[in-house]
Design a protein around this motif. Structure first.
Motif, PDB file in Angstrom:
ATOM      1  N   ILE A  12       0.774  13.805  43.989  1.00  0.00           N
ATOM      2  CA  ILE A  12      -0.773  13.643  44.122  1.00  0.00           C
ATOM      3  C   ILE A  12      -1.052  13.918  45.721  1.00  0.00           C
ATOM      4  O   ILE A  12      -1.883  14.595  45.972  1.00  0.00           O
ATOM      5  N   ALA A  13      -0.240  13.308  46.660  1.00  0.00           N
ATOM      6  CA  ALA A  13      -0.265  13.174  48.174  1.00  0.00           C
ATOM      7  C   ALA A  13      -0.057  14.709  48.483  1.00  0.00           C
ATOM      8  O   ALA A  13      -0.635  15.243  49.354  1.00  0.00           O
ATOM      9  N   ALA A  17      -2.728  17.354  50.287  1.00  0.00           N
ATOM     10  CA  ALA A  17      -2.554  17.843  51.397  1.00  0.00           C
ATOM     11  C   ALA A  17      -2.726  19.233  51.440  1.00  0.00           C
ATOM     12  O   ALA A  17      -3.262  20.072  52.319  1.00  0.00           O
ATOM     13  N   ALA A  18      -2.224  20.011  50.197  1.00  0.00           N
ATOM     14  CA  ALA A  18      -2.278  21.688  50.176  1.00  0.00           C
ATOM     15  C   ALA A  18      -3.784  21.892  49.907  1.00  0.00           C
ATOM     16  O   ALA A  18      -4.331  22.810  50.513  1.00  0.00           O
ATOM     17  N   LEU A  25     -11.312  19.834  48.514  1.00  0.00           N
ATOM     18  CA  LEU A  25     -11.114  18.321  48.477  1.00  0.00           C
ATOM     19  C   LEU A  25      -9.723  17.905  47.885  1.00  0.00           C
ATOM     20  O   LEU A  25      -9.072  18.595  47.399  1.00  0.00           O
ATOM     21  N   PRO A  26      -9.480  16.494  48.319  1.00  0.00           N
ATOM     22  CA  PRO A  26      -8.028  15.895  47.711  1.00  0.00           C
ATOM     23  C   PRO A  26      -8.241  15.852  46.350  1.00  0.00           C
ATOM     24  O   PRO A  26      -9.228  15.957  45.678  1.00  0.00           O
ATOM     25  N   MET A  27      -7.001  15.900  45.598  1.00  0.00           N
ATOM     26  CA  MET A  27      -7.104  15.696  44.172  1.00  0.00           C
ATOM     27  C   MET A  27      -7.961  14.562  43.472  1.00  0.00           C
ATOM     28  O   MET A  27      -8.634  14.977  42.509  1.00  0.00           O
TER      29      MET A  27
END
Length: 301
Positions: A12-13, A17-18, A25-27
């Motif tokens: 997830i991290a 980041a990608a 937005l982050p996952m």
């Protein structure tokens, strides 16, 4: 990309980041917003949350908007070397020290705020919102590695067919937002002005500061005046970039602190950071519509 129960925290991290590198937005934020929007489309209870008061909720509904959810955005920045000199070597300790701008600090504060607000706007878009009201900005220490810039507000959506092409952001309260629309104006974007200045604490400043007489500290006056003037110029440029006609100023903050002179000389430097926050607005019609009068019932009859 959808949530997967087999995903580890490391996966997830890495995916977050990608996504951030790609300007998204982050996952976990994407999953939260997708779930919230799905509940709203299915008409389930608890489809949205907000920090609006009852008065704000009623005011927003009275002008044809509905809240769709609380949205937020943040950016954590490492504060690196931002020193640009205090002007000591320009006057060598004689006379009054000059005021020197600190462009690296100003650029950091502007960029971090823009990223936090832009991520909040992306959350608004994910909920099919037309704008964000009641935005609060905050800057706080993030452990010992930097600063977190945080923006939070309530996304709203127009009830009719006319909708803005791009979601607006505003620090106006629900009541002020309703008054603004009734007066024929609409918010465009939350804007900020920043001015960062430094000057060496010269001998004149030390002498005046230890005097028994009441007198102006001219060097300090010039320092805060320069910081506020730079903040006004920065606010004007930010509003012009957002396409605003004028700015409704919300708050002003002045930070003053001292540090040991980093130019290699003895003594201290005085630092001043000035902030201006407000909402850029534009007119959308010439004739203003007066507010509907409230009905009153006398209780003594």
């Amino acid at each position: 990309m959808t949530a997967s129960p087999e995903w580890t925290d490391e996966q997830i991290a890495a995916a977050s980041a990608a996504e951030l590198s790609a300007g998204r937005l982050p996952m976990r934020a994407q999953w939260r917003l997708a779930e919230q929007r799905g509940r709203a489309e299915r008409g389930e209870p608890g489809a949205f949350t907000s920090d609006l008061t009852i008065e704000e909720f009623a005011a927003i509904r009275s002008v044809g908007f509905s809240p769709v959810g609380q949205v937020m955005g943040s950016a954590v920045y490492n504060v690196g070397w931002a020193y640009s000199g205090c002007g000591y070597y320009g006057y060598y300790g004689y006379g009054m020290a000059p005021v020197v701008p600190v462009p690296a600090t100003q650029q950091l504060l502007n960029q971090a705020r823009h990223r936090a607000v832009n991520r909040m706007r992306q959350e608004c878009q994910a909920l099919d919102g037309d704008g964000v009201v009641g935005v609060r900005l905050a800057v706080q220490r993030f452990h010992d590695i930097g600063l977190e810039f945080f923006a939070i507000g309530t996304a709203v959506r127009a009830d009719g067919r006319k909708r803005p092409k791009k979601p607006f952001t505003s620090d106006l309260s629900g009541q002020d937002f309703a008054k603004l629309l009734r007066a024929g104006w609409v918010p465009v974007a939350l804007v900020q002005g920043v001015g960062a200045m430094v000057r060496h604490k010269d001998r004149l400043q030390l002498a005046w500061g230890s005097s028994w007489f009441n007198q102006e500290l001219v060097g300090s006056t010039k320092l805060v005046q320069a910081a506020r003037a730079a903040a006004r110029d920065s606010l004007t440029a930010d509003a012009r970039k957002a396409g605003g006609h004028t700015v409704v100023l919300r708050d002003t903050v002045l930070q003053v602190f001292e540090s040991r002179c980093a130019s290699g000389s003895e003594g201290e430097d005085q630092h001043t950071n000035a902030y201006l926050w407000g909402t850029a607005i534009v007119p959308y019609r010439r004739a203003a519509v007066s507010e509907t009068p409230l009905q009153m019932l006398r209780l003594d009859r």
